[in-house]
Design a protein around this motif. Structure first.
Motif, PDB file in Angstrom:
ATOM      1  N   GLY A  91       6.106   4.029  -6.427  1.00  0.00           N
ATOM      2  CA  GLY A  91       6.107   5.487  -6.390  1.00  0.00           C
ATOM      3  C   GLY A  91       6.313   6.155  -7.732  1.00  0.00           C
ATOM      4  O   GLY A  91       6.502   7.368  -7.799  1.00  0.00           O
ATOM      5  N   SER A 123       0.818  -1.212   0.000  1.00  0.00           N
ATOM      6  CA  SER A 123       0.000   0.000   0.000  1.00  0.00           C
ATOM      7  C   SER A 123       0.855   1.267   0.000  1.00  0.00           C
ATOM      8  O   SER A 123       0.322   2.370  -0.125  1.00  0.00           O
ATOM      9  CB  SER A 123      -0.931   0.014   1.221  1.00  0.00           C
ATOM     10  OG  SER A 123      -0.188  -0.100   2.435  1.00  0.00           O
ATOM     11  N   THR A 124       2.181   1.129   0.130  1.00  0.00           N
ATOM     12  CA  THR A 124       3.100   2.269   0.074  1.00  0.00           C
ATOM     13  C   THR A 124       4.341   1.868  -0.718  1.00  0.00           C
ATOM     14  O   THR A 124       4.654   0.675  -0.831  1.00  0.00           O
ATOM     15  CB  THR A 124       3.539   2.709   1.485  1.00  0.00           C
ATOM     16  OG1 THR A 124       4.352   1.669   2.060  1.00  0.00           O
ATOM     17  CG2 THR A 124       2.344   3.005   2.379  1.00  0.00           C
ATOM     18  N   PRO A 125       5.081   2.854  -1.255  1.00  0.00           N
ATOM     19  CA  PRO A 125       6.333   2.516  -1.940  1.00  0.00           C
ATOM     20  C   PRO A 125       7.317   1.773  -1.039  1.00  0.00           C
ATOM     21  O   PRO A 125       8.036   0.884  -1.508  1.00  0.00           O
ATOM     22  CB  PRO A 125       6.876   3.886  -2.354  1.00  0.00           C
ATOM     23  CG  PRO A 125       5.654   4.732  -2.532  1.00  0.00           C
ATOM     24  CD  PRO A 125       4.717   4.271  -1.449  1.00  0.00           C
ATOM     25  N   GLU A 146       6.604  -0.370   1.331  1.00  0.00           N
ATOM     26  CA  GLU A 146       6.171  -1.765   1.392  1.00  0.00           C
ATOM     27  C   GLU A 146       6.503  -2.495   0.099  1.00  0.00           C
ATOM     28  O   GLU A 146       6.892  -3.672   0.108  1.00  0.00           O
ATOM     29  CB  GLU A 146       4.678  -1.837   1.680  1.00  0.00           C
ATOM     30  CG  GLU A 146       4.297  -1.409   3.091  1.00  0.00           C
ATOM     31  CD  GLU A 146       2.790  -1.484   3.340  1.00  0.00           C
ATOM     32  OE1 GLU A 146       2.055  -1.874   2.408  1.00  0.00           O
ATOM     33  OE2 GLU A 146       2.367  -1.146   4.454  1.00  0.00           O
TER      34      GLU A 146
END
Length: 403
Positions: A260, A161-163, A165
């Motif tokens: 990202g 859910s994030t760069p 991760e």
């Protein structure tokens, strides 16, 4: 082969547009460098047929030889609305896996020149978190030649859910065989190379490339993340991706998006004119217009065969030489030439012997009909390459450069 049921397109929409390249290369007529304008005109017909077949709304092309742009074209439009014409010097395309060589491999070789990266050093030297078991045997060279034992990829966009991760998921990827003993074309390996470049340089991959490569080469339209103004001159890609909205000016690859928008395997945008400058730099041993980006040694290492003899796939460091992905070189590019393709519909192929290259950019992932999505790779790219390289090479190539 092309689709037989071609869609009718207005002639004004598919006429090739030849324009000067303010940021590209100096121009010369084909005959001045021993090439045939009549034969190169075959490319115009081939690419236009792809548009008529619904494979892509437009494309951008530069053919270069001996330091000059000799055939440069914009074909059709950026999308199917027919409102924005393609030009070789202004239209931006998502390069997909061309990112691996234009960006990531180049960044690693810059750091090699600076003595900051050793090709045969374990990856764990630069990324201590990538260690344990077979990972300790993986070298930078293994990553560059797709022989690290990594899978082709992972669905990072489903896992993270994030760069941060997504990055952790790449680093935690398992090694599936003894490094060096197997081959699998791997996006994960390219991502790890990007992480190495960042760790060693202390900069983002994007920042490193802008400072050390793109600005030096005056590749002013080459970057990862685009502004809204840039997006307006960018060819759109997927209409209905997992993100839930049409993509334009945003990276097509879902895993690069999860990282990202800046990734070792995908995410770079550029124009055909900018890539022509890059190709000329490579052909000139790492230098362009008095500005050096790479040493001749780094270019020679980067473009020579780096995989063991006898394998069905031949690759250099990052670059493709002879593999299932090298159809875009056609039948004319000789052994010793090198290049790469991008899933979105892009290809760059370079022959150091005749000092010839071609760049062909399209958005084949934005087809008029789904059945036509293979039109570029299966037919257009190879026919265009054959038109570029259908000449007398014993006469043209001259001395074989050092490899």
């Amino acid at each position: 082969m092309f689709l037989l049921a071609a869609l009718a397109i207005a002639a004004a929409d598919v006429t090739a547009v030849a324009r000067p390249l303010p940021g590209g290369l100096p121009e010369r007529e084909p005959a001045a460098v021993g090439m045939s304008a009549e034969r190169l005109a075959t490319i115009d017909r081939v690419v236009q047929r792809g548009i008529e077949a619904g494979g892509y709304p437009g494309a951008s092309l530069v053919v270069g030889r001996k330091g000059y742009a000799i055939w440069q074209r914009g074909y059709g439009t950026l999308d199917w609305t027919r409102t924005s014409r393609v030009t070789a010097n202004e239209s931006l395309y998502d390069l997909a896996s061309l990112t691996k060589v234009v960006a990531t491999t180049t960044a690693l070789m810059v750091l090699f020149d600076q003595g900051k990266v050793e090709l045969d050093a374990p990856v764990s030297t630069y990324l201590p978190e990538f260690s344990g078991g077979l990972k300790d045997q993986v070298t930078v060279r293994h990553l560059l030649t797709h022989r690290a034992g990594l899978s082709a990829g992972r669905e990072l966009w489903r896992m993270a859910s994030t760069p941060a991760e997504a990055r952790a998921a790449v680093i935690s990827s398992p090694i599936n065989c003894t490094p060096g003993a197997c081959y699998e074309y791997s996006d994960l390996g390219a991502d790890l190379l990007g992480f190495i470049a960042e760790a060693v340089s202390g900069e983002s991959l994007e920042g490193l490339l802008q400072k050390q490569v793109f600005r030096k080469l005056a590749m002013n339209d080459t970057r990862f993340r685009l502004s809204d103004a840039d997006a307006a001159r960018t060819a759109p890609t997927e209409i209905a991706p997992p993100r839930g909205y049409p993509l334009r000016g945003e990276v097509h690859d879902e895993n690069a998006y999860a990282l990202g928008g800046v990734a070792g395997h995908a995410g770079l945008f550029s124009t055909a004119a900018d890539l022509a400058r890059f190709a000329r730099m490579v052909l000139q041993g790492g230098e362009l217009e008095g500005v050096r980006v790479l040493t001749p040694e780094a270019v020679a290492r980067m473009t020579a065969v780096a995989t063991p003899p006898g394998l069905p796939e031949q690759r250099s460091l990052g670059w493709d030489i002879d593999s299932p992905f090298s159809r875009a070189r056609g039948k004319g590019y000789p052994r010793g030439s090198f290049g790469h393709t991008g899933f979105t519909g892009c290809s760059l192929w370079i022959d150091p012997f005749s000092r010839t290259f071609h760049v062909l950019l399209s958005n084949r992932v934005h087809p008029r009909t789904r059945e036509s999505i293979v039109a570029l790779y299966e037919d257009v790219g190879t026919r265009a390459a054959d038109a570029v390289m259908g000449f007398d090479f014993e006469r043209l190539r001259g001395p074989v450069p050092p490899r």
